[in-house]
Design an enzyme around this catalytic site. Structure first.
Site, PDB file in Angstrom:
ATOM      1  N   PRO A  74     -15.093  -6.844  22.288  1.00 27.21           N
ATOM      2  CA  PRO A  74     -15.267  -8.195  22.845  1.00 27.21           C
ATOM      3  C   PRO A  74     -14.955  -9.350  21.906  1.00 27.21           C
ATOM      4  O   PRO A  74     -15.163 -10.506  22.278  1.00 27.21           O
ATOM      5  CB  PRO A  74     -16.758  -8.214  23.187  1.00 27.21           C
ATOM      6  CG  PRO A  74     -17.389  -7.330  22.177  1.00 27.21           C
ATOM      7  CD  PRO A  74     -16.383  -6.259  21.843  1.00 27.21           C
ATOM      8  N   CYS A  75     -14.450  -9.091  20.704  1.00 24.83           N
ATOM      9  CA  CYS A  75     -14.413 -10.203  19.748  1.00 24.83           C
ATOM     10  C   CYS A  75     -13.455 -11.322  20.140  1.00 24.83           C
ATOM     11  O   CYS A  75     -13.619 -12.442  19.721  1.00 24.83           O
ATOM     12  CB  CYS A  75     -14.115  -9.715  18.333  1.00 24.83           C
ATOM     13  SG  CYS A  75     -12.591  -8.791  18.195  1.00 24.83           S
TER      14      CYS A  75
END
Lengths: 219, 329
Positions: free
Chosen positions: A169-170
């Site tokens: 998810p970064c």
């Protein structure tokens, strides 16, 4: 720069819950014959957030890449609905159908939703990453080859505590900021539709077909 | 008290767990069976990094086939991405020296444990944790993503080799600390609070005291568990993490990023993913880096000096629960 949107692309836990509810209802309205999203509540130890949980979409049938003669355009079927006649169904309801479960989980670290998924063959045998890769759209396979460790990895599911595949998810807040925040800088983004928008991008990465109506805010 | 103590950090980096590694009996093909091997596992390191030391000792007795290495403690598969010291602190309420572990090269339990494909798996798990910490502290993980390949490699190698000075030299460029009183508490329950940037003074209504003690921090993070006075209860002490089946995880560990984003790790009991806490759960012990802390120590001293190299502070909390199984969900 008065009134300029300073939204950073993230959403709060409460917005996640509200948006999950919105996605569930819209999906039901658009795809009543497909498997539905279900909210699974979880009470994590001592975390005071009252309605913590995640969204689950399970038993999503998907023709594996080896099935060449797809009888219709839509590749995703529910277990209940068979869009083609029984003769064809018996023939293809075999090794070529893969079944996927998708969970949307809120990440408290990144303050964005995260997709967890896993696949099975019809006999219940879990799919390995090499099998799943064959089901992915070509551009996803390409990204995976280029960034093996940072794009799609196997991680422990935060609530079920066993290995699931996940999309890292970064970068999510960056592209969500573009997706939802770009139009009208002076207005706050429509957080209720966060998950629908997010899913329309992320779902494609894993081959989950998202109907266009999901973007329709009138539903 | 100064915020950063190089001496304290040195103690943490030099900490190690004496391990006695046994090969699982199902994988022994020779007589007599090989004796266990004694190795020192660095507290801040990871179990798979010890495989190059362990494998030669057992390789002549292994059955043919490909290896997927995993470890268990009393039948519990161990999560390889958790630092060795944290595993030990969580699973051994009474420290066992040496710590007896079993190594397997076959039969990896893929349904409960993610496979480890060697040092690269561990390195990337570490980098992803570092990114997560950077995101919590700065609101983005650009500093980690923009590291050069050479720096990333050197950072990782410093960790593997226990080279503290090398590590501090490179990690200081990431600008992830030291953390002081101007940091903001953000916990999972704080959705009602306005979000503030890191670095701004904390002006929340509760008015934090200037020197936050460890005790105060724990009350903020675990309000339901942490009581002011110990309660009288008849519950037998059952360590959170006592498991019945092999498909369970373990340990109640709070891992806290630089801005105190609290995430509690769950403890499944025999396949049950959730544990319902009793109202009168009592904190029995809190351990960080193997130390039972004085609760009055300034919290930021704890964060800055006892954190792991991936910028997470692992707090192991032991609480009392009932042995009555019907109380568990």
């Amino acid at each position: 720069m008065g009134g300029h949107c300073l939204w950073d692309g993230t959403l709060s836990p409460n917005d996640f819950i509200a948006s999950a509810d919105d996605l569930t209802k819209k999906w039901m309205a658009i795809n009543p014959n497909l498997p539905q999203w279900t909210w699974i509540p979880c009470q994590r130890m001592d975390v005071s957030c009252n309605a913590e949980g995640y969204l689950a979409l399970e038993n999503m049938y998907q023709l594996s890449a080896s099935e060449v003669n797809a009888p219709t355009d839509d590749e995703n079927y529910s277990a209940e609905e068979a869009p083609f006649d029984n003769a064809t169904l018996i023939q293809s309801y075999n090794d070529d159908m893969h079944i996927y479960d998708f969970h949307i989980v809120y990440s408290f670290s990144y303050q964005v939703p995260v997709l967890y998924f896993r696949g099975y063959r019809c006999d219940g045998h879990p799919l390995h990453l090499c099998d799943i890769e064959k089901d992915l759209p070509p551009y996803s396979s390409k990204i995976r080859n280029e960034s093996k460790w940072t794009f799609m990895t196997q991680e422990e599911h935060p609530y079920l505590c066993c290995p699931w595949y996940t999309l890292h998810p970064c970068g999510t807040s960056d592209w969500m900021k573009l997706l939802l925040g770009g139009d009208l800088p002076s207005k706050n983004p429509d957080m209720l539709h966060y998950l629908s928008a997010w899913l329309s991008v992320v779902g494609q990465t894993v081959g989950l077909r998202i109907p266009l109506e999901l973007h329709d805010k009138s539903i | 008290m100064e915020l950063c103590s190089k001496e304290a950090v040195k103690y943490v980096w030099e900490g190690a767990i004496p391990l006695q590694i046994h090969l699982h009996e199902s994988e022994v093909t020779t007589l007599p069976p090989p004796p266990p091997i004694l190795v020192l596992g660095s507290r801040i390191g990871y179990l798979p990094l010890l495989v190059p030391l362990i494998k030669p000792h057992f390789s002549s007795t292994l059955p043919p086939g490909t290896d997927t290495v995993w470890f268990d403690y009393k039948g519990l598969p161990l999560k390889w991405y958790i630092p060795t010291g944290v595993l030990f602190d969580l699973l051994c309420a009474e420290p066992e020296r040496p710590w007896n572990l079993t190594v397997h090269f076959r039969g990896h339990p893929g349904d409960v444990l993610t496979p480890c494909e060697g040092e690269d798996s561990v390195k990337w798990s570490y980098i992803n944790s570092l990114k997560e910490a950077a995101y919590i502290i700065n609101g983005n993980c650009k500093n980690v993503m923009n590291m050069s390949q050479a720096d990333q490699l050197e950072l990782w190698q410093s960790l593997v080799k226990g080279n503290m000075d090398g590590y501090l030299r490179i990690s200081s460029r990431l600008k992830l600390g030291p953390l002081g009183e101007d940091c903001i508490v953000r916990s999972a329950s704080s959705s009602a609070q306005p979000r503030q940037a890191i670095g701004e003074p904390d002006f929340t209504g509760s008015g934090r005291p200037c020197h936050l003690s460890f005790k105060c921090a724990m009350k903020t993070l675990l309000p339901k568990i942490f009581f002011e006075e110990p309660l009288v209860d008849d519950h037998e002490f059952l360590r959170e993490g006592e498991t019945v089946g092999a498909d369970s995880s373990y340990g109640d560990s709070e891992t806290i990023g630089g801005s105190w984003n609290a995430q509690a790790e769950e403890i499944p009991f025999a396949g049950q993913p959730q544990v319902q806490l009793l109202k009168k759960s009592k904190i029995k012990m809190i351990r960080i880096q193997g130390i039972e802390l004085d609760m009055d120590i300034p919290f930021f001293w704890v964060v800055n000096n006892l954190k792991n190299p991936e910028y997470f502070l692992h707090i192991c909390v032991f609480i009392g629960t009932s042995t009555d199984q019907s109380t568990f969900r």
